[in-house]
Design a protein around this motif. Structure first.
Motif, mmCIF file in Angstrom:
data_model
loop_
_atom_site.group_PDB
_atom_site.id
_atom_site.type_symbol
_atom_site.label_atom_id
_atom_site.label_comp_id
_atom_site.label_asym_id
_atom_site.label_seq_id
_atom_site.Cartn_x
_atom_site.Cartn_y
_atom_site.Cartn_z
ATOM 1 N N LYS A 85 3.356 -7.062 -22.254
ATOM 2 C CA LYS A 85 3.309 -7.317 -20.810
ATOM 3 C C LYS A 85 4.342 -6.419 -20.145
ATOM 4 C CE LYS A 85 3.766 -10.706 -17.113
ATOM 5 N NZ LYS A 85 4.143 -12.080 -16.714
ATOM 6 N N ILE A 86 3.904 -5.667 -19.160
ATOM 7 C CA ILE A 86 4.808 -4.803 -18.385
ATOM 8 C C ILE A 86 4.750 -5.248 -16.935
ATOM 9 C CG2 ILE A 86 5.314 -2.462 -17.630
ATOM 10 C CD1 ILE A 86 3.994 -1.443 -20.176
ATOM 11 N N GLU A 87 5.909 -5.569 -16.384
ATOM 12 C CA GLU A 87 5.981 -6.052 -15.009
ATOM 13 C C GLU A 87 6.779 -5.059 -14.167
ATOM 14 O OE1 GLU A 87 6.444 -10.390 -12.840
ATOM 15 O OE2 GLU A 87 7.391 -10.046 -14.789
ATOM 16 N N PHE A 88 6.244 -4.733 -12.994
ATOM 17 C CA PHE A 88 6.864 -3.764 -12.096
ATOM 18 C C PHE A 88 7.534 -4.520 -10.950
ATOM 19 C CE2 PHE A 88 3.544 -1.756 -14.413
ATOM 20 C CZ PHE A 88 3.968 -0.458 -14.652
ATOM 21 N N LEU A 89 8.851 -4.599 -10.989
ATOM 22 C CA LEU A 89 9.598 -5.384 -10.007
ATOM 23 C C LEU A 89 10.011 -4.492 -8.848
ATOM 24 C CD1 LEU A 89 11.630 -7.333 -12.686
ATOM 25 C CD2 LEU A 89 9.574 -8.098 -11.476
ATOM 26 N N ASP A 90 8.996 -3.950 -8.191
ATOM 27 C CA ASP A 90 9.179 -2.995 -7.094
ATOM 28 C C ASP A 90 7.937 -3.096 -6.208
ATOM 29 O OD1 ASP A 90 9.447 -0.856 -5.386
ATOM 30 O OD2 ASP A 90 9.875 0.620 -6.944
ATOM 31 N N ARG A 91 7.952 -4.070 -5.310
ATOM 32 C CA ARG A 91 6.757 -4.339 -4.506
ATOM 33 C C ARG A 91 6.442 -3.225 -3.514
ATOM 34 N NH1 ARG A 91 5.067 -9.717 -4.970
ATOM 35 N NH2 ARG A 91 6.533 -11.043 -6.110
ATOM 36 N N LEU A 92 7.448 -2.459 -3.117
ATOM 37 C CA LEU A 92 7.208 -1.378 -2.160
ATOM 38 C C LEU A 92 6.378 -0.261 -2.791
ATOM 39 C CD1 LEU A 92 7.684 -0.082 0.610
ATOM 40 C CD2 LEU A 92 9.826 0.866 -0.298
ATOM 41 N N ASN A 93 6.802 0.205 -3.953
ATOM 42 C CA ASN A 93 6.113 1.315 -4.601
ATOM 43 C C ASN A 93 4.999 0.878 -5.548
ATOM 44 O OD1 ASN A 93 7.739 3.534 -3.520
ATOM 45 N ND2 ASN A 93 9.409 2.664 -4.729
ATOM 46 N N TYR A 94 5.045 -0.384 -5.976
ATOM 47 C CA TYR A 94 4.040 -0.900 -6.899
ATOM 48 C C TYR A 94 3.526 -2.257 -6.416
ATOM 49 C CZ TYR A 94 5.308 2.796 -10.160
ATOM 50 O OH TYR A 94 5.515 4.025 -10.744
ATOM 51 N N PRO A 95 2.780 -2.290 -5.316
ATOM 52 C CA PRO A 95 2.208 -3.561 -4.861
ATOM 53 C C PRO A 95 1.144 -4.036 -5.843
ATOM 54 C CG PRO A 95 1.273 -1.728 -3.622
ATOM 55 C CD PRO A 95 2.373 -1.149 -4.464
ATOM 56 N N ASN A 96 0.904 -5.326 -5.854
ATOM 57 C CA ASN A 96 -0.091 -5.888 -6.765
ATOM 58 C C ASN A 96 -1.482 -5.727 -6.155
ATOM 59 O OD1 ASN A 96 -1.370 -7.214 -8.811
ATOM 60 N ND2 ASN A 96 -0.506 -9.226 -8.375
ATOM 61 N N THR A 97 -2.027 -4.521 -6.315
ATOM 62 C CA THR A 97 -3.327 -4.177 -5.740
ATOM 63 C C THR A 97 -4.188 -3.471 -6.788
ATOM 64 O OG1 THR A 97 -2.567 -1.992 -5.014
ATOM 65 C CG2 THR A 97 -2.273 -3.842 -3.460
ATOM 66 N N PRO A 98 -5.497 -3.440 -6.575
ATOM 67 C CA PRO A 98 -6.365 -2.695 -7.492
ATOM 68 C C PRO A 98 -6.001 -1.212 -7.564
ATOM 69 C CG PRO A 98 -7.671 -4.188 -6.139
ATOM 70 C CD PRO A 98 -6.282 -4.208 -5.573
ATOM 71 N N GLU A 99 -5.504 -0.671 -6.448
ATOM 72 C CA GLU A 99 -5.130 0.742 -6.427
ATOM 73 C C GLU A 99 -3.952 1.019 -7.363
ATOM 74 O OE1 GLU A 99 -7.525 -0.243 -2.998
ATOM 75 O OE2 GLU A 99 -5.652 -1.137 -3.706
ATOM 76 N N SER A 100 -2.996 0.102 -7.401
ATOM 77 C CA SER A 100 -1.861 0.265 -8.321
ATOM 78 C C SER A 100 -2.343 0.230 -9.769
ATOM 79 C CB SER A 100 -0.824 -0.836 -8.097
ATOM 80 O OG SER A 100 -0.186 -0.702 -6.850
ATOM 81 N N LEU A 101 -3.267 -0.667 -10.043
ATOM 82 C CA LEU A 101 -3.789 -0.778 -11.401
ATOM 83 C C LEU A 101 -4.459 0.515 -11.839
ATOM 84 C CD1 LEU A 101 -4.419 -2.481 -13.908
ATOM 85 C CD2 LEU A 101 -6.471 -3.309 -12.739
#
Length: 198
Positions: free
Chosen positions: A123-139
């Motif tokens: 499991k890799i979690e990105f704790l940076d909502r500005l640059n890595y929002p939880n969106t399909p585009e980020s995925l």
């Protein structure tokens, strides 16, 4: 891709029932005294009273280790909080190496009753909502950036899916491999992972 401000890597315990939470605190305290890990270890924080919380944390300068209880699955999580790599893949490689060093050490600890880890899932979690929002585009973007490297790491097919469906949660991935290598093998392979250009 941009290096995230913080990133965490988690390996789940193979058999959750073998994890004795109370046994980890003295082990982590001894690691500080013995300088067991390649990191500046500072303190131990006990959160095991929290339901599915961070469990027992080993605070370090560059990043923190934890017997993490979230997801309803205990595991070892390493969270990088400073001195990142030049790009996303370099940071992930560094974080994976440090997480693996901790899990391999835990598997050697006699007082932890033979805890072992499932190295086929990360499991890799990105704790940076500005640059890595939880969106399909980020995925899509992150899968494109790390997909080939994860296949090299596992020497075979992998799937990369979103770990958190709720967009209010942090962006996170679950990487699952068909192969089930041991931790030593993964650590050796990580030294040969090619870094992408910035």
């Amino acid at each position: 891709m941009i290096t995230p401000k913080r990133v965490s890597v988690k390996f789940y315990a193979n058999i959750p029932e073998t994890v004795d939470i109370t046994a980890f605190k003295p082990v982590f305290q001894r690691w500080i005294q013995d300088r067991t890990l390649d990191n500046m270890l500072i303190d131990v924080a006990d959160y095991k009273h929290m339901h599915e919380g961070p469990g027992v944390m080993l605070i370090a300068y560059e990043g923190d280790y934890a017997l993490d209880l979230r997801d309803g699955k205990p595991g070892i999580q390493y969270t990088r909080k400073r001195e990142f790599g030049a790009d996303l893949m370099e940071t992930l490689t560094l974080s994976l190496k440090l997480a693996l060093s901790a899990t391999l050490q835990i598997e050697k600890e006699e007082t932890l009753s033979g805890v072992e880890f499932d190295y086929s899932t990360i499991k890799i979690e990105f704790l940076d909502r500005l640059n890595y929002p939880n969106t399909p585009e980020s995925l899509v973007a992150v899968k494109e950036a790390i997909g080939m490297h994860t296949q090299d790491l596992y020497a075979g097919a992998v799937t990369i899916d979103s770990a958190h469906a709720d967009p209010r949660e942090a962006f996170a991935l679950l990487i699952k491999a068909e192969a089930t290598p041991d931790g030593e093998t993964l650590l050796e392979r990580l030294t040969g992972v090619n870094q992408p250009a910035s």
